[in-house]
Design an enzyme around this catalytic site. Structure first.
Site, PDB file in Angstrom:
ATOM      1  N   HIS A  40       0.856  -1.184   0.000  1.00  0.00           N
ATOM      2  CA  HIS A  40       0.000   0.000   0.000  1.00  0.00           C
ATOM      3  C   HIS A  40       0.889   1.229   0.000  1.00  0.00           C
ATOM      4  O   HIS A  40       2.091   1.138   0.273  1.00  0.00           O
ATOM      5  CB  HIS A  40      -0.865  -0.015   1.261  1.00  0.00           C
ATOM      6  CG  HIS A  40      -0.030  -0.029   2.500  1.00  0.00           C
ATOM      7  ND1 HIS A  40       0.355  -1.198   3.136  1.00  0.00           N
ATOM      8  CD2 HIS A  40       0.574   0.976   3.181  1.00  0.00           C
ATOM      9  CE1 HIS A  40       1.134  -0.909   4.162  1.00  0.00           C
ATOM     10  NE2 HIS A  40       1.289   0.409   4.206  1.00  0.00           N
ATOM     11  N   HIS A 127       6.093   6.953  -1.788  1.00  0.00           N
ATOM     12  CA  HIS A 127       6.785   5.715  -2.102  1.00  0.00           C
ATOM     13  C   HIS A 127       5.982   4.540  -1.566  1.00  0.00           C
ATOM     14  O   HIS A 127       5.115   4.706  -0.702  1.00  0.00           O
ATOM     15  CB  HIS A 127       8.183   5.691  -1.472  1.00  0.00           C
ATOM     16  CG  HIS A 127       8.146   5.552   0.026  1.00  0.00           C
ATOM     17  ND1 HIS A 127       7.978   6.635   0.866  1.00  0.00           N
ATOM     18  CD2 HIS A 127       8.216   4.463   0.832  1.00  0.00           C
ATOM     19  CE1 HIS A 127       7.951   6.211   2.121  1.00  0.00           C
ATOM     20  NE2 HIS A 127       8.094   4.883   2.126  1.00  0.00           N
TER      21      HIS A 127
HETATM   22  P1  ATP Z   1       6.356  -4.399  10.352  1.00  0.00           P
HETATM   23  O1  ATP Z   1       6.430  -3.282  11.388  1.00  0.00           O
HETATM   24  O2  ATP Z   1       6.101  -5.761  10.934  1.00  0.00           O
HETATM   25  O3  ATP Z   1       7.493  -4.354   9.391  1.00  0.00           O
HETATM   26  P2  ATP Z   1       4.568  -2.801   8.803  1.00  0.00           P
HETATM   27  O4  ATP Z   1       5.586  -1.714   8.966  1.00  0.00           O
HETATM   28  O5  ATP Z   1       4.065  -3.107   7.444  1.00  0.00           O
HETATM   29  O6  ATP Z   1       5.036  -4.128   9.500  1.00  0.00           O
HETATM   30  P3  ATP Z   1       3.140  -1.224  10.634  1.00  0.00           P
HETATM   31  O7  ATP Z   1       4.411  -1.073  11.443  1.00  0.00           O
HETATM   32  O8  ATP Z   1       1.851  -1.358  11.381  1.00  0.00           O
HETATM   33  O9  ATP Z   1       3.274  -2.460   9.658  1.00  0.00           O
HETATM   34  O10 ATP Z   1       3.058   0.018   9.662  1.00  0.00           O
HETATM   35  C1  ATP Z   1       1.961   0.230   8.815  1.00  0.00           C
HETATM   36  C2  ATP Z   1       2.385   1.181   7.726  1.00  0.00           C
HETATM   37  O11 ATP Z   1       2.838   2.425   8.290  1.00  0.00           O
HETATM   38  C3  ATP Z   1       3.556   0.673   6.885  1.00  0.00           C
HETATM   39  O12 ATP Z   1       3.410   1.181   5.556  1.00  0.00           O
HETATM   40  C4  ATP Z   1       4.757   1.308   7.521  1.00  0.00           C
HETATM   41  O13 ATP Z   1       5.832   1.464   6.602  1.00  0.00           O
HETATM   42  C5  ATP Z   1       4.206   2.658   7.949  1.00  0.00           C
HETATM   43  N1  ATP Z   1       4.912   3.106   9.128  1.00  0.00           N
HETATM   44  C6  ATP Z   1       5.160   2.391  10.240  1.00  0.00           C
HETATM   45  N2  ATP Z   1       5.809   3.107  11.153  1.00  0.00           N
HETATM   46  C7  ATP Z   1       5.979   4.330  10.632  1.00  0.00           C
HETATM   47  C8  ATP Z   1       6.578   5.539  11.088  1.00  0.00           C
HETATM   48  N3  ATP Z   1       7.145   5.645  12.286  1.00  0.00           N
HETATM   49  N4  ATP Z   1       6.570   6.606  10.257  1.00  0.00           N
HETATM   50  C9  ATP Z   1       6.000   6.519   9.050  1.00  0.00           C
HETATM   51  N5  ATP Z   1       5.417   5.426   8.551  1.00  0.00           N
HETATM   52  C10 ATP Z   1       5.403   4.346   9.319  1.00  0.00           C
END
Ligand code: ATP
Ligand code: MG
Length: 184
Positions: A40, A127
């Protein structure tokens, strides 16, 4: 609960991104690639929020969607954060629709701030995350690969709940917000 706002992708686009990451595996064997069904475009990551927040965001996010016309987008061009030489995140950029996505993202953030969201300091960089590296690695050869995806239309964005499980995150749609239909 843990939430974020994102634009989802048509199944055909996720399929071609799955083909792409399978091709990138050999350049970065240590990377953890995002499963295509979870790919996404993140607009805003809220993190842990109170259970009543999604309900409170419904009206302001619906109003935001109503201000932005649906638009055409296309993914393409590979890159890495913080840089190709010491990559932690490998991503695909946007060849079309980046300005529209940026305008939408700015307005989404504006709708979230009154509910307590603290905007990120760094500017939004449209991105889609393809893979992550626990230990930074040289992604130079990987990001030099050519990729240009098929075009698709962005007609809505969603508020997703994320549950982190040992075998990867699980996303559930909480709300969906339509963009404005272009004038006929
Ligand atoms: P994982 O943490 O297991 O790698 P994930 O990152 O896909 O999984 P989440 O951490 O819940 O799942 O994040 C959901 C979305 O938000 C993802 O697209 C992630 O890249 C983005 N995201 C997570 N943390 C941040 C952050 N601190 N700042 C910006 N975007 C974020
Ligand atoms: Mg994460």
């Amino acid at each position: 609960m843990r939430c974020f706002v994102a634009v989802e992708l048509p199944a055909e686009v996720r399929r071609e991104l799955g083909d792409l990451t399978r091709g990138l595996c050999r350049y970065l064997p240590e990377a953890r690639w995002v499963r295509p069904e979870l790919m996404h475009l993140t607009l805003a990551f809220l993190g842990e929020v109170a259970d009543d927040l999604p309900g409170r965001l419904r009206a302001p996010l619906a109003a935001t969607g109503a201000r932005h016309p649906a638009f055409n987008a296309r993914l393409g061009g590979l890159g890495a954060f913080p840089g190709p030489g010491r990559a932690r995140v490998v991503w695909v950029g946007m060849e079309a629709g980046a300005d529209e996505l940026g305008a939408l993202q700015k307005d989404v953030v504006g709708a979230l701030v009154p509910a307590g969201y603290v905007p990120e300091r760094r500017p939004f960089s449209p991105h889609l995350t393809l893979g992550r590296l626990r230990t930074p690695a040289d992604a130079g050869a990987a990001v030099r690969r050519h990729f240009s995806g098929r075009g698709f239309r962005v007609e809505r964005f969603v508020l997703l709940r994320s549950v982190l499980r040992p075998d990867g995150p699980e996303y559930t749609e909480l709300e969906s917000f339509a963009l404005k239909a272009p004038a006929a």
